[in-house]
Design an enzyme around this catalytic site. Structure first.
Site, PDB file in Angstrom:
ATOM      1  N   HIS A 107       0.809  -1.217   0.000  1.00  0.00           N
ATOM      2  CA  HIS A 107       0.000   0.000   0.000  1.00  0.00           C
ATOM      3  C   HIS A 107       0.841   1.266   0.000  1.00  0.00           C
ATOM      4  O   HIS A 107       0.403   2.312   0.468  1.00  0.00           O
ATOM      5  CB  HIS A 107      -1.018   0.016   1.146  1.00  0.00           C
ATOM      6  CG  HIS A 107      -2.043  -1.053   1.019  1.00  0.00           C
ATOM      7  ND1 HIS A 107      -2.923  -1.120  -0.047  1.00  0.00           N
ATOM      8  CD2 HIS A 107      -2.320  -2.125   1.791  1.00  0.00           C
ATOM      9  CE1 HIS A 107      -3.694  -2.171   0.099  1.00  0.00           C
ATOM     10  NE2 HIS A 107      -3.346  -2.796   1.196  1.00  0.00           N
ATOM     11  N   ASP A 112       3.977  -1.133  -4.427  1.00  0.00           N
ATOM     12  CA  ASP A 112       2.888  -1.761  -5.181  1.00  0.00           C
ATOM     13  C   ASP A 112       3.214  -1.815  -6.675  1.00  0.00           C
ATOM     14  O   ASP A 112       2.894  -2.792  -7.346  1.00  0.00           O
ATOM     15  CB  ASP A 112       1.560  -1.040  -4.948  1.00  0.00           C
ATOM     16  CG  ASP A 112       0.941  -1.371  -3.589  1.00  0.00           C
ATOM     17  OD1 ASP A 112       1.449  -2.273  -2.888  1.00  0.00           O
ATOM     18  OD2 ASP A 112      -0.066  -0.731  -3.232  1.00  0.00           O
TER      19      ASP A 112
END
Length: 142
Positions: A107, A112
């Site tokens: 996150h 990511d």
């Protein structure tokens, strides 16, 4: 990117991103202008890209610039569903774990992106030597 108002509690719980982390963040119009310039007409690869990121980006782009980003996309979430049908859960954290990709730092945009890149290469069936050549290197966050 700066937002108006407080970050919803559910977003803070899911991502760990707090209002303090956004102190001094750039305004959406400025960020979007740089993002459009950065991606140009390139193919965009992301996880849940077609259902979340593109609508989010285009909502703000339409408001700020009266245009949308219409680049071709590859949604790795859709690829995961195709390659591993019937799982019932296709959250990035779960698929990342399923394919042996570390979730440490999840996150966060850069992590990511790196994980989605690795997951794409695995799901697309790239041979290790080809995958290494095709790997995207990301600039450091510093």
């Amino acid at each position: 990117m700066a937002i108006s108002g407080d970050i919803p509690k559910r977003v803070v719980e899911k991502t760990g991103i707090t209002g303090e982390m956004l102190a001094g963040a750039r305004m959406p119009k400025e960020v979007l202008k740089d993002f459009f310039k950065f991606v140009g007409g390139d193919l965009l690869v992301g996880y849940n890209l077609d259902s979340f990121d593109m609508p989010f980006i285009n909502q703000h782009a339409a408001r700020q610039f009266r245009r949308i980003l219409d680049n071709a996309t590859v949604d790795v979430w859709k690829l995961a569903k195709k390659k591993s049908p019937g799982l019932g859960c296709y959250k990035l954290d779960y698929i990342r774990e399923l394919y042996g990709i570390s979730g440490s730092g999840a996150h966060r945009a850069l992590k990511d992106c790196e994980d989605t890149n690795e997951l794409y290469r695995v799901l697309a069936g790239a041979k290790p030597e080809k995958a290494a050549k095709a790997a995207v290197s990301f600039p450091s966050a510093s």
